[in-house]
Structure formats: C-alpha cells, structure tokens
Scaffold this active site. Structure first.
Site, short mmCIF file in Angstrom:
data_model
loop_
_atom_site.label_atom_id
_atom_site.label_comp_id
_atom_site.label_asym_id
_atom_site.label_seq_id
_atom_site.Cartn_x
_atom_site.Cartn_y
_atom_site.Cartn_z
CG HIS A 60 -11.35 11.65 6.34
ND1 HIS A 60 -12.68 11.68 5.97
CD2 HIS A 60 -10.65 11.59 5.18
CE1 HIS A 60 -12.77 11.62 4.65
NE2 HIS A 60 -11.56 11.58 4.14
CG HIS A 62 -8.41 13.25 2.84
ND1 HIS A 62 -8.63 11.94 2.53
CD2 HIS A 62 -7.05 13.38 3.00
CE1 HIS A 62 -7.47 11.28 2.49
NE2 HIS A 62 -6.50 12.14 2.78
CG ASP A 64 -12.77 15.12 -0.30
OD1 ASP A 64 -11.98 14.98 0.65
OD2 ASP A 64 -13.14 14.17 -1.00
CG HIS A 65 -14.61 14.22 3.75
ND1 HIS A 65 -15.70 13.41 3.89
CD2 HIS A 65 -13.98 13.81 2.61
CE1 HIS A 65 -15.73 12.52 2.89
NE2 HIS A 65 -14.69 12.74 2.11
CG HIS A 140 -9.72 7.12 3.72
ND1 HIS A 140 -9.76 6.57 2.46
CD2 HIS A 140 -9.75 8.48 3.52
CE1 HIS A 140 -9.80 7.53 1.56
NE2 HIS A 140 -9.79 8.70 2.17
CG ASP A 210 -13.71 9.39 1.98
OD1 ASP A 210 -14.87 9.78 2.17
OD2 ASP A 210 -12.90 10.07 1.34
CG HIS A 268 -16.82 10.11 -1.19
ND1 HIS A 268 -15.72 9.55 -1.78
CD2 HIS A 268 -16.38 11.20 -0.54
CE1 HIS A 268 -14.64 10.25 -1.47
NE2 HIS A 268 -15.02 11.26 -0.72
#
Lengths: 309, 309
Positions: A60, A62, A64-65, A140, A210, A268
């Site tokens: 996805h 976000h 942090d990914h 998510h 996530d 995570h």
C-alpha cells in the site's frame, strides 16, 4: 526459502530501526516486498544483490512501505541496470514514480513496468516456472494488498533402479518426474507411483501488512509454510489496533492458527515499545511457532519446515 | 553561524555515506538545505531538533537532493507538528509532495506552504528580522538554484559612559544602536560615531550545489563569509565535470577567490573517490581557507571568521 528482513518497524525510520521492507527468496527468485525510505541502504548493508531483484511488490502507499521506491528505481539506473524491472502496487504508484523521474529528467536505463492493482478480489500477479504470486485484499485505512508466494509443485524423484528393471527408457524419465503414468511399447502400463517417490515439498509464504484483524483472510493462505503478519500492537493497546486498522500479536497468532500455518513471523511493531519480546510471548499463548522479525534478521526454512535465523 | 553536514556525497546513499543535506544555523534560525533520502534519520543521528526547522530550501529536483523531503514532511505530522513549514524549491515540488500525501490519505497536521521557484534571476525568498535568504541561478542539467543567507546588520554597540557624559537620555539608546544621529533638546547634534562602536559583524553563507563551473556566479555572493561549493570531481576528471555540469575542487576554489569569500567548504564528492583528502589539496593550491564537508561534521564560525569543526 529465505526471508531477509530489511526493516520491520511501523511509522518513521529511526537511527536504529527501519520501516517495512524485506527480500523473499523462493523458487530461485528474489522478490522485494515493500520499500520504505532507506531500503536501498538496507539492501547494501545486508549484501542483497541489486541485480537479482526483478519484481517489487508494494502492499500500500503509506510512506513507511513505499517512500524508498523511487530512490531504488533511480539507483538501479545509476548502476546501469539493463534487466526489466516489474513493480506491483496500488493504482497511483506509476504516476508518482514517473512524475519524480520526469522532474529529475532522469529516465531509467532499463525497461520499467508497472502493474497497478485495483481489485478487491484475489488475483494472480505473476506466474514463473518455479513460483506463482497472488495478491489478496487486506483491510487498512487505504487500499492494501497482501501477497502469497507459492512454489510450483516440484518434480517427483525417479527410482532409477526400479525404472530400468521395468524396462523404462531414459526418454520417459522427465514425463515420470512430472507425475504422468506411462504406456510401454508392449502395452504394459507403468503407474507413476511404481517408479517415483514424492518430490521436495513446495513451500509458500504469505505476507500480511498492514491490516486490521480479519479472520476471513486466513482463507487466502490455508496451510501456508510461513506467514508474515503485522502485529503493530500488543493486546494492551487493542483499542489502538482497532482504531488505526492494525493487528495485535495475539490476533496475528489467531490468523496463523486459522490458516493452519506452519510458522508465523511477527513484524511492523509500533515504535512505542522499548522491547519486542512481549510480542512473541503474547502470540505463543495462541500459536506455537512464532518468530520475531527484526532488522537485518535472515530467516531460513530447514527440511523440517522450521525457521532458523 | 553553524553548518551541520547531514550528507555531502553525490548520487546514491551508501551504508557509510549520505547524499546532500545540511542544516544551517544563522541569525537564530535553523534552515534545512536540500533533503536527500535518509535525511530524517541523519537529523535524528545528529540531534538536530525537528521542531526548530521551519524553512526548507531545495536546490533542484535530482533525487540525491530531495527524495527525503516527503518522508520528512510525513514524519513532522507523525510527531504532531503544529508550526507552519515553508518549502522553497523548483516548480513541481508541490505536486510531487501533495500527490504522495493524497495517495497515502495522510495530510499534514500543520500548515504546509510551498514557494515554487521558476525565476532565472536572483530573488529574495525570505526576510526575517535577523536574516534574509536569496536564491540565485546555477547551471546544471535541470533547473537549479543556489541560496545566499545573509544576516541583517547587527545593532551598533553603545558607549554608555560617553553617552551619559553628553547628556543622552536612555530613550534614545535604541535609535543610536540602530545607527541614527541625534538632535538633543538644546539643539546640539550628536553624531552616531561619537557614542557608538561598530556592532558584531553580519555573516553570510552561500550554497552552490549542483553547478558547472561558471565564474559569473561569484557576483551573487561577493565577500561571503562561508561559501559551500560542490566539487564533484578532481581536475583529473575535469572532462566528466564538463559533461555532467559539475565542478572540480580547483574550479570551486576559483569561485571562492573571485567572490573574495572568507572560507570555502567543499562537498558533493563523487563516490568514485576512495578518499576526499585530495579535494582539499587541489583547492588549496588556489584558495587558502579550504574545509572538507563530511557526513555528521559540524562547522562553527569563530570570532576571527574562521571555521572550526
């Protein structure tokens, strides 16, 4: 099957921890899964070969990914990469990468393909001779997919002695290894099981990060060899997991149990926790084979289908 | 005046070196200049206070100068920043940041302002009570600006003894410190120089990365206290400098000389060089006060306008 954790913490990169990225080695292929800021440095530090990565899967969008993706794509060019690179991720990923390459007037030295995902159903993303990759929907805050990497069935082992005693010619060996029965010139039928033994097991790896706890996702990866499942929180913060659409360690273990997984890797982790040991303790109350991801940790599956690191 | 180097190497981040980013402290303000991938981690490692950064200046949109910006902007939100943040950089920077925030459905917790630059002439970007920031054009492969940070004139020092002897009342002290002459009630004129001494010097910092050698840019920062100038190559690779629109150490020193700079800091070294010492040697043949930037190095200006680290 090997899993090189490059980063496995939630939210922001810190001096001593990295957000999500990992390299999966399965069926003689290297797959990069998620690509947070700093991933290319983690790849260098962990001595993963840049040139062997041909497929990148982004769960996805976000930060942090995926904030490390454009940097990695650019570095591939600076390293004068020639091989095709395939990127699988949510719709929008192509626009954001190409916009940055256009602004820098720095197009890639190699063919770059985007496979944008929009489906809310499981999909086959990639079929190679040794491994197949599927996406499946997670729940998510934004559109998110999990990924299932499944090794293709491996050839059966030929019992050479038995086969030659029965007069099977060499040219039929491959057919037997592939599981077919044989009709000899004299009309005699040789059942595959008479001359072959089961091949090596075909392993699988499911990646879920996530997502909020959702028991139905276990259907997407029944009997998986290794399940990586996010556990952002402990049960003591279950209310935060619900609110932010994340999972607790205990809930992740329930998913592993429902999927009849052989092994569970947790990751995570929220950066609020000083130690991650409690995640293992909490999950082990539900499911036996729990492992903790940690930055730079390399997991390897042994012949008994247990993880070592 | 302090300069905290966060990263000063060209091209890709490596395990042991970072691409360009630095924090300038001048006139009681902290300015972040360029923001390569990994900058937020470098900020943490070097213990720079996130909350004190209110203005970010991006020279150009090559990845090794700005791929860390969106991550830093996102982290400010995760830290629940409330203060305004101002970003100055080439046109396009707003679109690329906002696109990523939109895809992540993660808008900022604070007011975020973009000041997009398109001018090919020097411009005043920011005027605070203590410092003024100007951009000036550099010549690189894409649209690029240098930045000049100039402290405002500091108040003159009052000679209290002399002033009271001449019967100057306290209410006029501020006017005198600001440099004005005075007419007393009895008609007597007090020349400013009679009762004040020169104030502290006003320092300036010019930042030039990336650019081909161009002697005319020295006009933009005559008599600058500290000049940071890129030196991607040594003279032995001058042909590469010309081809890629970069500068050699010797050429950077010529710019310092033409600008009558007090100090020169070199940086943006190509990662082809095993050691950076040769950059200093080469530049010192042209200009005396040469310093080498290096990751995590903190420069401080002393009262004699010399750099220490």
């Amino acid at each position: 099957l090997k899993i090189q954790i490059l980063g496995c913490y939630a939210a922001t990169p810190r001096s001593f921890s990295n957000p999500t990225s990992q390299v999966l080695e399965i069926g003689n292929e290297l797959f990069l899964i998620d690509c947070a800021e700093g991933t290319q440095v983690q790849i260098r530090k962990n001595k993963v070969k840049f040139s062997k990565i041909n497929h990148i899967f982004i769960s996805h969008l976000h930060g942090d990914h995926f904030f490390g993706l454009v940097g990695l794509i650019s570095t591939f060019s600076l390293l004068n990469r020639q091989n095709e690179l395939h990127v699988y991720g949510p719709k929008g990923i192509k626009e954001v990468v190409l916009l940055q390459l256009r602004l820098a007037d720095a197009y890639t030295s190699y063919p770059l393909f985007f496979h944008e995902l929009t489906s809310s159903e499981p999909q086959v993303l990639l079929q190679l001779s040794t491994v197949e990759v599927r996406s499946f929907p997670l729940k998510h805050r934004i559109y998110t997919n999990g990924f299932l990497f499944q090794e293709m069935p491996k050839p059966r082992k030929l019992d050479f002695e038995c086969a030659s005693k029965l007069g099977v010619e060499t040219c039929y060996f491959q057919k037997l290894k592939s599981g077919f029965d044989l009709v000899l010139d004299n009309g005699k039928i040789i059942k595959n099981e008479e001359v072959t033994l089961p091949g090596l097991p075909s392993w699988s790896y499911a990646y879920c990060s996530d997502t909020v706890y959702d028991s139905s996702i276990a259907n997407y990866f029944q009997n998986v060899t290794v399940l990586y499942h996010e556990s952002t929180f402990l049960e003591s913060e279950a209310h935060l997991a619900t609110r932010t659409l994340h999972t607790t360690a205990s809930q992740a273990a329930h998913i592993a149990q429902l999927a009849k997984a052989k092994n569970l890797i947790l990751g995570h982790y929220s950066t609020r926790y000083a130690s991650i040991q409690a995640f293992k303790t909490e999950a082990e109350a539900v499911f036996p084979n729990v492992y903790l991801a940690d930055d730079a940790r390399l997991f390897e599956l042994d012949d008994q289908e247990r993880l070592k690191y």
